[in-house]
Write an enzyme that holds these catalytic residues in place. Structure first.
Site, PDB file in Angstrom:
ATOM      1  N   GLY A  31      34.056 165.319  21.756  1.00  0.00           N
ATOM      2  CA  GLY A  31      33.081 166.569  21.959  1.00  0.00           C
ATOM      3  C   GLY A  31      31.909 166.743  20.930  1.00  0.00           C
ATOM      4  O   GLY A  31      31.191 166.934  21.150  1.00  0.00           O
ATOM      5  N   SER A  32      32.600 166.302  19.987  1.00  0.00           N
ATOM      6  CA  SER A  32      30.938 166.148  18.155  1.00  0.00           C
ATOM      7  C   SER A  32      29.836 164.972  19.128  1.00  0.00           C
ATOM      8  O   SER A  32      28.791 165.936  18.728  1.00  0.00           O
ATOM      9  CB  SER A  32      32.133 166.141  17.280  1.00  0.00           C
ATOM     10  OG  SER A  32      32.771 166.521  16.644  1.00  0.00           O
ATOM     11  N   TRP A  81      32.217 175.158  14.996  1.00  0.00           N
ATOM     12  CA  TRP A  81      32.972 174.149  14.660  1.00  0.00           C
ATOM     13  C   TRP A  81      31.734 173.336  14.248  1.00  0.00           C
ATOM     14  O   TRP A  81      30.526 173.549  14.545  1.00  0.00           O
ATOM     15  CB  TRP A  81      33.521 173.114  15.570  1.00  0.00           C
ATOM     16  CG  TRP A  81      34.521 172.637  15.226  1.00  0.00           C
ATOM     17  CD1 TRP A  81      34.072 171.347  15.717  1.00  0.00           C
ATOM     18  CD2 TRP A  81      35.456 172.001  14.347  1.00  0.00           C
ATOM     19  NE1 TRP A  81      35.200 169.907  14.994  1.00  0.00           N
ATOM     20  CE2 TRP A  81      35.814 170.753  13.841  1.00  0.00           C
ATOM     21  CE3 TRP A  81      36.275 173.185  14.023  1.00  0.00           C
ATOM     22  CZ2 TRP A  81      36.312 170.446  13.367  1.00  0.00           C
ATOM     23  CZ3 TRP A  81      37.218 172.068  12.611  1.00  0.00           C
ATOM     24  CH2 TRP A  81      36.987 171.479  12.912  1.00  0.00           C
ATOM     25  N   GLU A 136      35.795 174.335  23.966  1.00  0.00           N
ATOM     26  CA  GLU A 136      36.975 175.260  23.540  1.00  0.00           C
ATOM     27  C   GLU A 136      37.024 175.042  25.042  1.00  0.00           C
ATOM     28  O   GLU A 136      38.303 176.345  25.145  1.00  0.00           O
ATOM     29  CB  GLU A 136      36.494 176.240  22.745  1.00  0.00           C
ATOM     30  CG  GLU A 136      36.717 175.088  20.932  1.00  0.00           C
ATOM     31  CD  GLU A 136      36.770 176.179  20.183  1.00  0.00           C
ATOM     32  OE1 GLU A 136      36.723 175.736  19.041  1.00  0.00           O
ATOM     33  OE2 GLU A 136      36.610 177.227  19.959  1.00  0.00           O
ATOM     34  N   SER A 145      34.744 168.727  25.201  1.00  0.00           N
ATOM     35  CA  SER A 145      35.116 168.269  24.331  1.00  0.00           C
ATOM     36  C   SER A 145      37.378 168.108  25.133  1.00  0.00           C
ATOM     37  O   SER A 145      37.618 168.694  26.098  1.00  0.00           O
ATOM     38  CB  SER A 145      36.286 168.454  22.779  1.00  0.00           C
ATOM     39  OG  SER A 145      37.147 167.781  22.909  1.00  0.00           O
ATOM     40  N   HIS A 148      42.629 170.070  23.265  1.00  0.00           N
ATOM     41  CA  HIS A 148      42.077 171.119  24.305  1.00  0.00           C
ATOM     42  C   HIS A 148      42.845 171.279  25.307  1.00  0.00           C
ATOM     43  O   HIS A 148      43.811 170.865  25.366  1.00  0.00           O
ATOM     44  CB  HIS A 148      40.463 170.271  24.507  1.00  0.00           C
ATOM     45  CG  HIS A 148      39.611 170.491  23.098  1.00  0.00           C
ATOM     46  ND1 HIS A 148      38.873 171.203  22.880  1.00  0.00           N
ATOM     47  CD2 HIS A 148      40.454 170.276  22.196  1.00  0.00           C
ATOM     48  CE1 HIS A 148      38.568 171.252  21.583  1.00  0.00           C
ATOM     49  NE2 HIS A 148      39.119 171.073  20.740  1.00  0.00           N
ATOM     50  N   ARG A 152      20.101 149.016  28.746  1.00  0.00           N
ATOM     51  CA  ARG A 152      21.086 148.242  29.622  1.00  0.00           C
ATOM     52  C   ARG A 152      21.859 148.977  30.785  1.00  0.00           C
ATOM     53  O   ARG A 152      22.148 149.099  31.852  1.00  0.00           O
ATOM     54  CB  ARG A 152      22.300 147.411  29.443  1.00  0.00           C
ATOM     55  CG  ARG A 152      22.641 146.578  30.080  1.00  0.00           C
ATOM     56  CD  ARG A 152      24.708 146.590  28.715  1.00  0.00           C
ATOM     57  NE  ARG A 152      23.844 145.594  27.667  1.00  0.00           N
ATOM     58  CZ  ARG A 152      24.859 145.017  26.745  1.00  0.00           C
ATOM     59  NH1 ARG A 152      26.063 145.021  27.115  1.00  0.00           N
ATOM     60  NH2 ARG A 152      24.256 143.976  26.238  1.00  0.00           N
ATOM     61  N   ARG A 171      30.053 155.291  22.562  1.00  0.00           N
ATOM     62  CA  ARG A 171      30.528 154.649  24.001  1.00  0.00           C
ATOM     63  C   ARG A 171      31.709 155.272  23.585  1.00  0.00           C
ATOM     64  O   ARG A 171      32.581 155.142  23.548  1.00  0.00           O
ATOM     65  CB  ARG A 171      30.612 153.790  24.262  1.00  0.00           C
ATOM     66  CG  ARG A 171      29.178 153.255  24.789  1.00  0.00           C
ATOM     67  CD  ARG A 171      28.653 151.768  25.135  1.00  0.00           C
ATOM     68  NE  ARG A 171      29.077 151.300  23.892  1.00  0.00           N
ATOM     69  CZ  ARG A 171      29.281 150.179  23.310  1.00  0.00           C
ATOM     70  NH1 ARG A 171      28.789 148.636  24.879  1.00  0.00           N
ATOM     71  NH2 ARG A 171      29.659 149.349  22.495  1.00  0.00           N
ATOM     72  N   GLU A 231      52.372 177.070  14.759  1.00  0.00           N
ATOM     73  CA  GLU A 231      50.903 177.021  13.940  1.00  0.00           C
ATOM     74  C   GLU A 231      50.485 177.335  14.501  1.00  0.00           C
ATOM     75  O   GLU A 231      50.521 178.634  15.109  1.00  0.00           O
ATOM     76  CB  GLU A 231      50.808 174.999  14.537  1.00  0.00           C
ATOM     77  CG  GLU A 231      51.347 174.199  14.312  1.00  0.00           C
ATOM     78  CD  GLU A 231      51.068 173.134  14.978  1.00  0.00           C
ATOM     79  OE1 GLU A 231      51.224 172.068  14.282  1.00  0.00           O
ATOM     80  OE2 GLU A 231      50.559 173.029  16.191  1.00  0.00           O
TER      81      GLU A 231
END
Length: 389
Positions: free
Chosen positions: A56-57, A86, A160, A181, A186, A217, A247, A325
């Site tokens: 996702g970044s 983020w 998100e 992402s 996710h 290409r 990629r 968590e």
């Protein structure tokens, strides 16, 4: 005692079989599996084009790079961003010589404060990079109104919020470009992975080239950005812009195809879980949940402690002790991170609400399966800390 994990596993035998299909094909680098996933993803969210990347970044980096190389944004242009998000919402903007303009967030929705958005615009402002935090839609009615009035480009960081809706329109498809992402925690999981979507064919071709080194290409023969020759040998290593290697691999595309089949069920269950959480959190004093705008896809359950209570550390320690968590609300007020010293940025006004989130916000996970037992455990722990005060 049960564990309340940040996320759960959305895989079954179908994903394993997809991996084995790729292994048996002996083709691992980006190919037909990725292409099919992109086609099906675009159909699912309602965009004309989708480009898969390795995260996702990277999807955010592709979106910003495409706008710069296409000439829609230029060095020094300002991009308005929310102060809470983020890191890789912000980094691609700076990495392409654009100026970040941080704007405060709404303390209830955790998204950009649309009531001050128009006042934050300067004559250098060219785009708004909105973020649908923790699955929650921004108030796009106002954002689109501002964009139209000042001729601004809207980009959506929707990493998100896959499956979220604003007025029945899929989040990520409201702006000129949108990003997603599919990292493990996710809504859908392809191991690592991201997607950039657009309805603009020219931008789509820029995305294709930038994703793979800036070469020609992967461009179609009728490309909008380059007159491609019939010489396949030459076009295999022909570079037209400074690209990256972003990629994905075939396994990720193959897994994505199977994950998309579960899309509706996963989003529906997350919403059911959220409805239960919202009802149960009412039993806890001195805390309030993120306020939903539109139709959230509930990445997680964001919460904010009463500002008068300086006890987040105790709350977090209690949750960890009980195998729950917990995370900050993304990066909190991002301007408090040391990394900003490397960025070209300004702050509009005061980031009062971002500071509140930074100090008193936290979130726990939502799952693709029924997690009412986990929510009950969470509520019991929170009540034990807060309701006795």
């Amino acid at each position: 005692m049960i564990e309340y994990k940040l996320s759960d596993d959305t895989w079954s035998n179908e994903e394993i079989e997809a991996i084995n299909r790729v292994i048996n094909s002996n083709r691992f680098s980006m190919g037909k599996e990725v292409e099919e996933y992109e086609r099906k993803f675009s159909e699912k969210v309602g965009s004309k084009y989708a480009v898969m990347s390795n995260s996702g970044s990277s999807a955010n980096l592709l979106a910003i790079a495409a706008l710069v190389y296409s000439g829609k944004l230029s060095s020094g242009d300002e991009v308005i961003v929310p102060a809470v998000s983020w890191s890789t919402t912000f980094f691609p903007v700076a990495q392409h010589n654009l100026k970040l303009r941080f704007v405060d967030i709404d303390v209830n929705t955790f998204n950009i404060d649309v009531s001050i958005l128009e006042n934050a615009i300067t004559d250098r402002t060219k785009a708004i990079f909105s973020v649908n935090l923790l699955g929650n839609p921004c108030e796009y009615g106002k954002i689109l109104e501002v964009c139209k009035k000042y001729n601004l480009i809207l980009i959506e960081d929707n990493c998100e919020a896959l499956g979220g809706l604003y007025k029945e329109k899929q989040l990520g498809t409201i702006g000129l470009l949108g990003t997603y992402s599919t990292f493990y925690s996710h809504h859908l999981c392809t191991m690592e992975g991201g997607v950039t979507v657009t309805d603009d064919e020219e931008l789509y071709h820029y995305l294709l080239s930038i994703r793979a080194h800036g070469w020609t290409r992967n461009l179609p023969s009728n490309s909008k950005i380059y007159a491609k020759s019939n010489d396949d040998f030459y076009e295999s290593f022909n570079f037209i812009m400074p690209g990256y290697n972003l990629r994905p691999i075939e396994m990720e595309g193959a897994i994505g195809i199977e994950q998309l089949k579960k899309f509706d069920k996963i989003i529906e269950q997350r919403k059911k879980n959220a409805k239960y959480f919202i009802e149960r959190i009412k039993d806890v004093k001195y805390i309030r949940p993120q306020k939903e705008v539109g139709d959230s896809s509930w990445f997680g359950f964001g919460m904010l402690l009463n500002d008068e209570l300086d006890i987040r550390k105790q709350v977090v320690e209690a949750l960890k002790k009980n195998n729950i968590e917990v995370r900050p609300v993304v990066a909190g007020n991002f301007t408090k991170n040391i990394a900003v010293k490397y960025l070209d940025y300004e702050i509009y006004g005061n980031l009062v609400n971002a500071d509140i989130i930074h100090k008193n916000g936290f979130f726990v996970g939502n799952h693709s399966k029924d997690n009412r037992k986990e929510v009950d455990m969470l509520i019991d722990v929170l009540k034990g800390i807060l309701n006795e005060r």
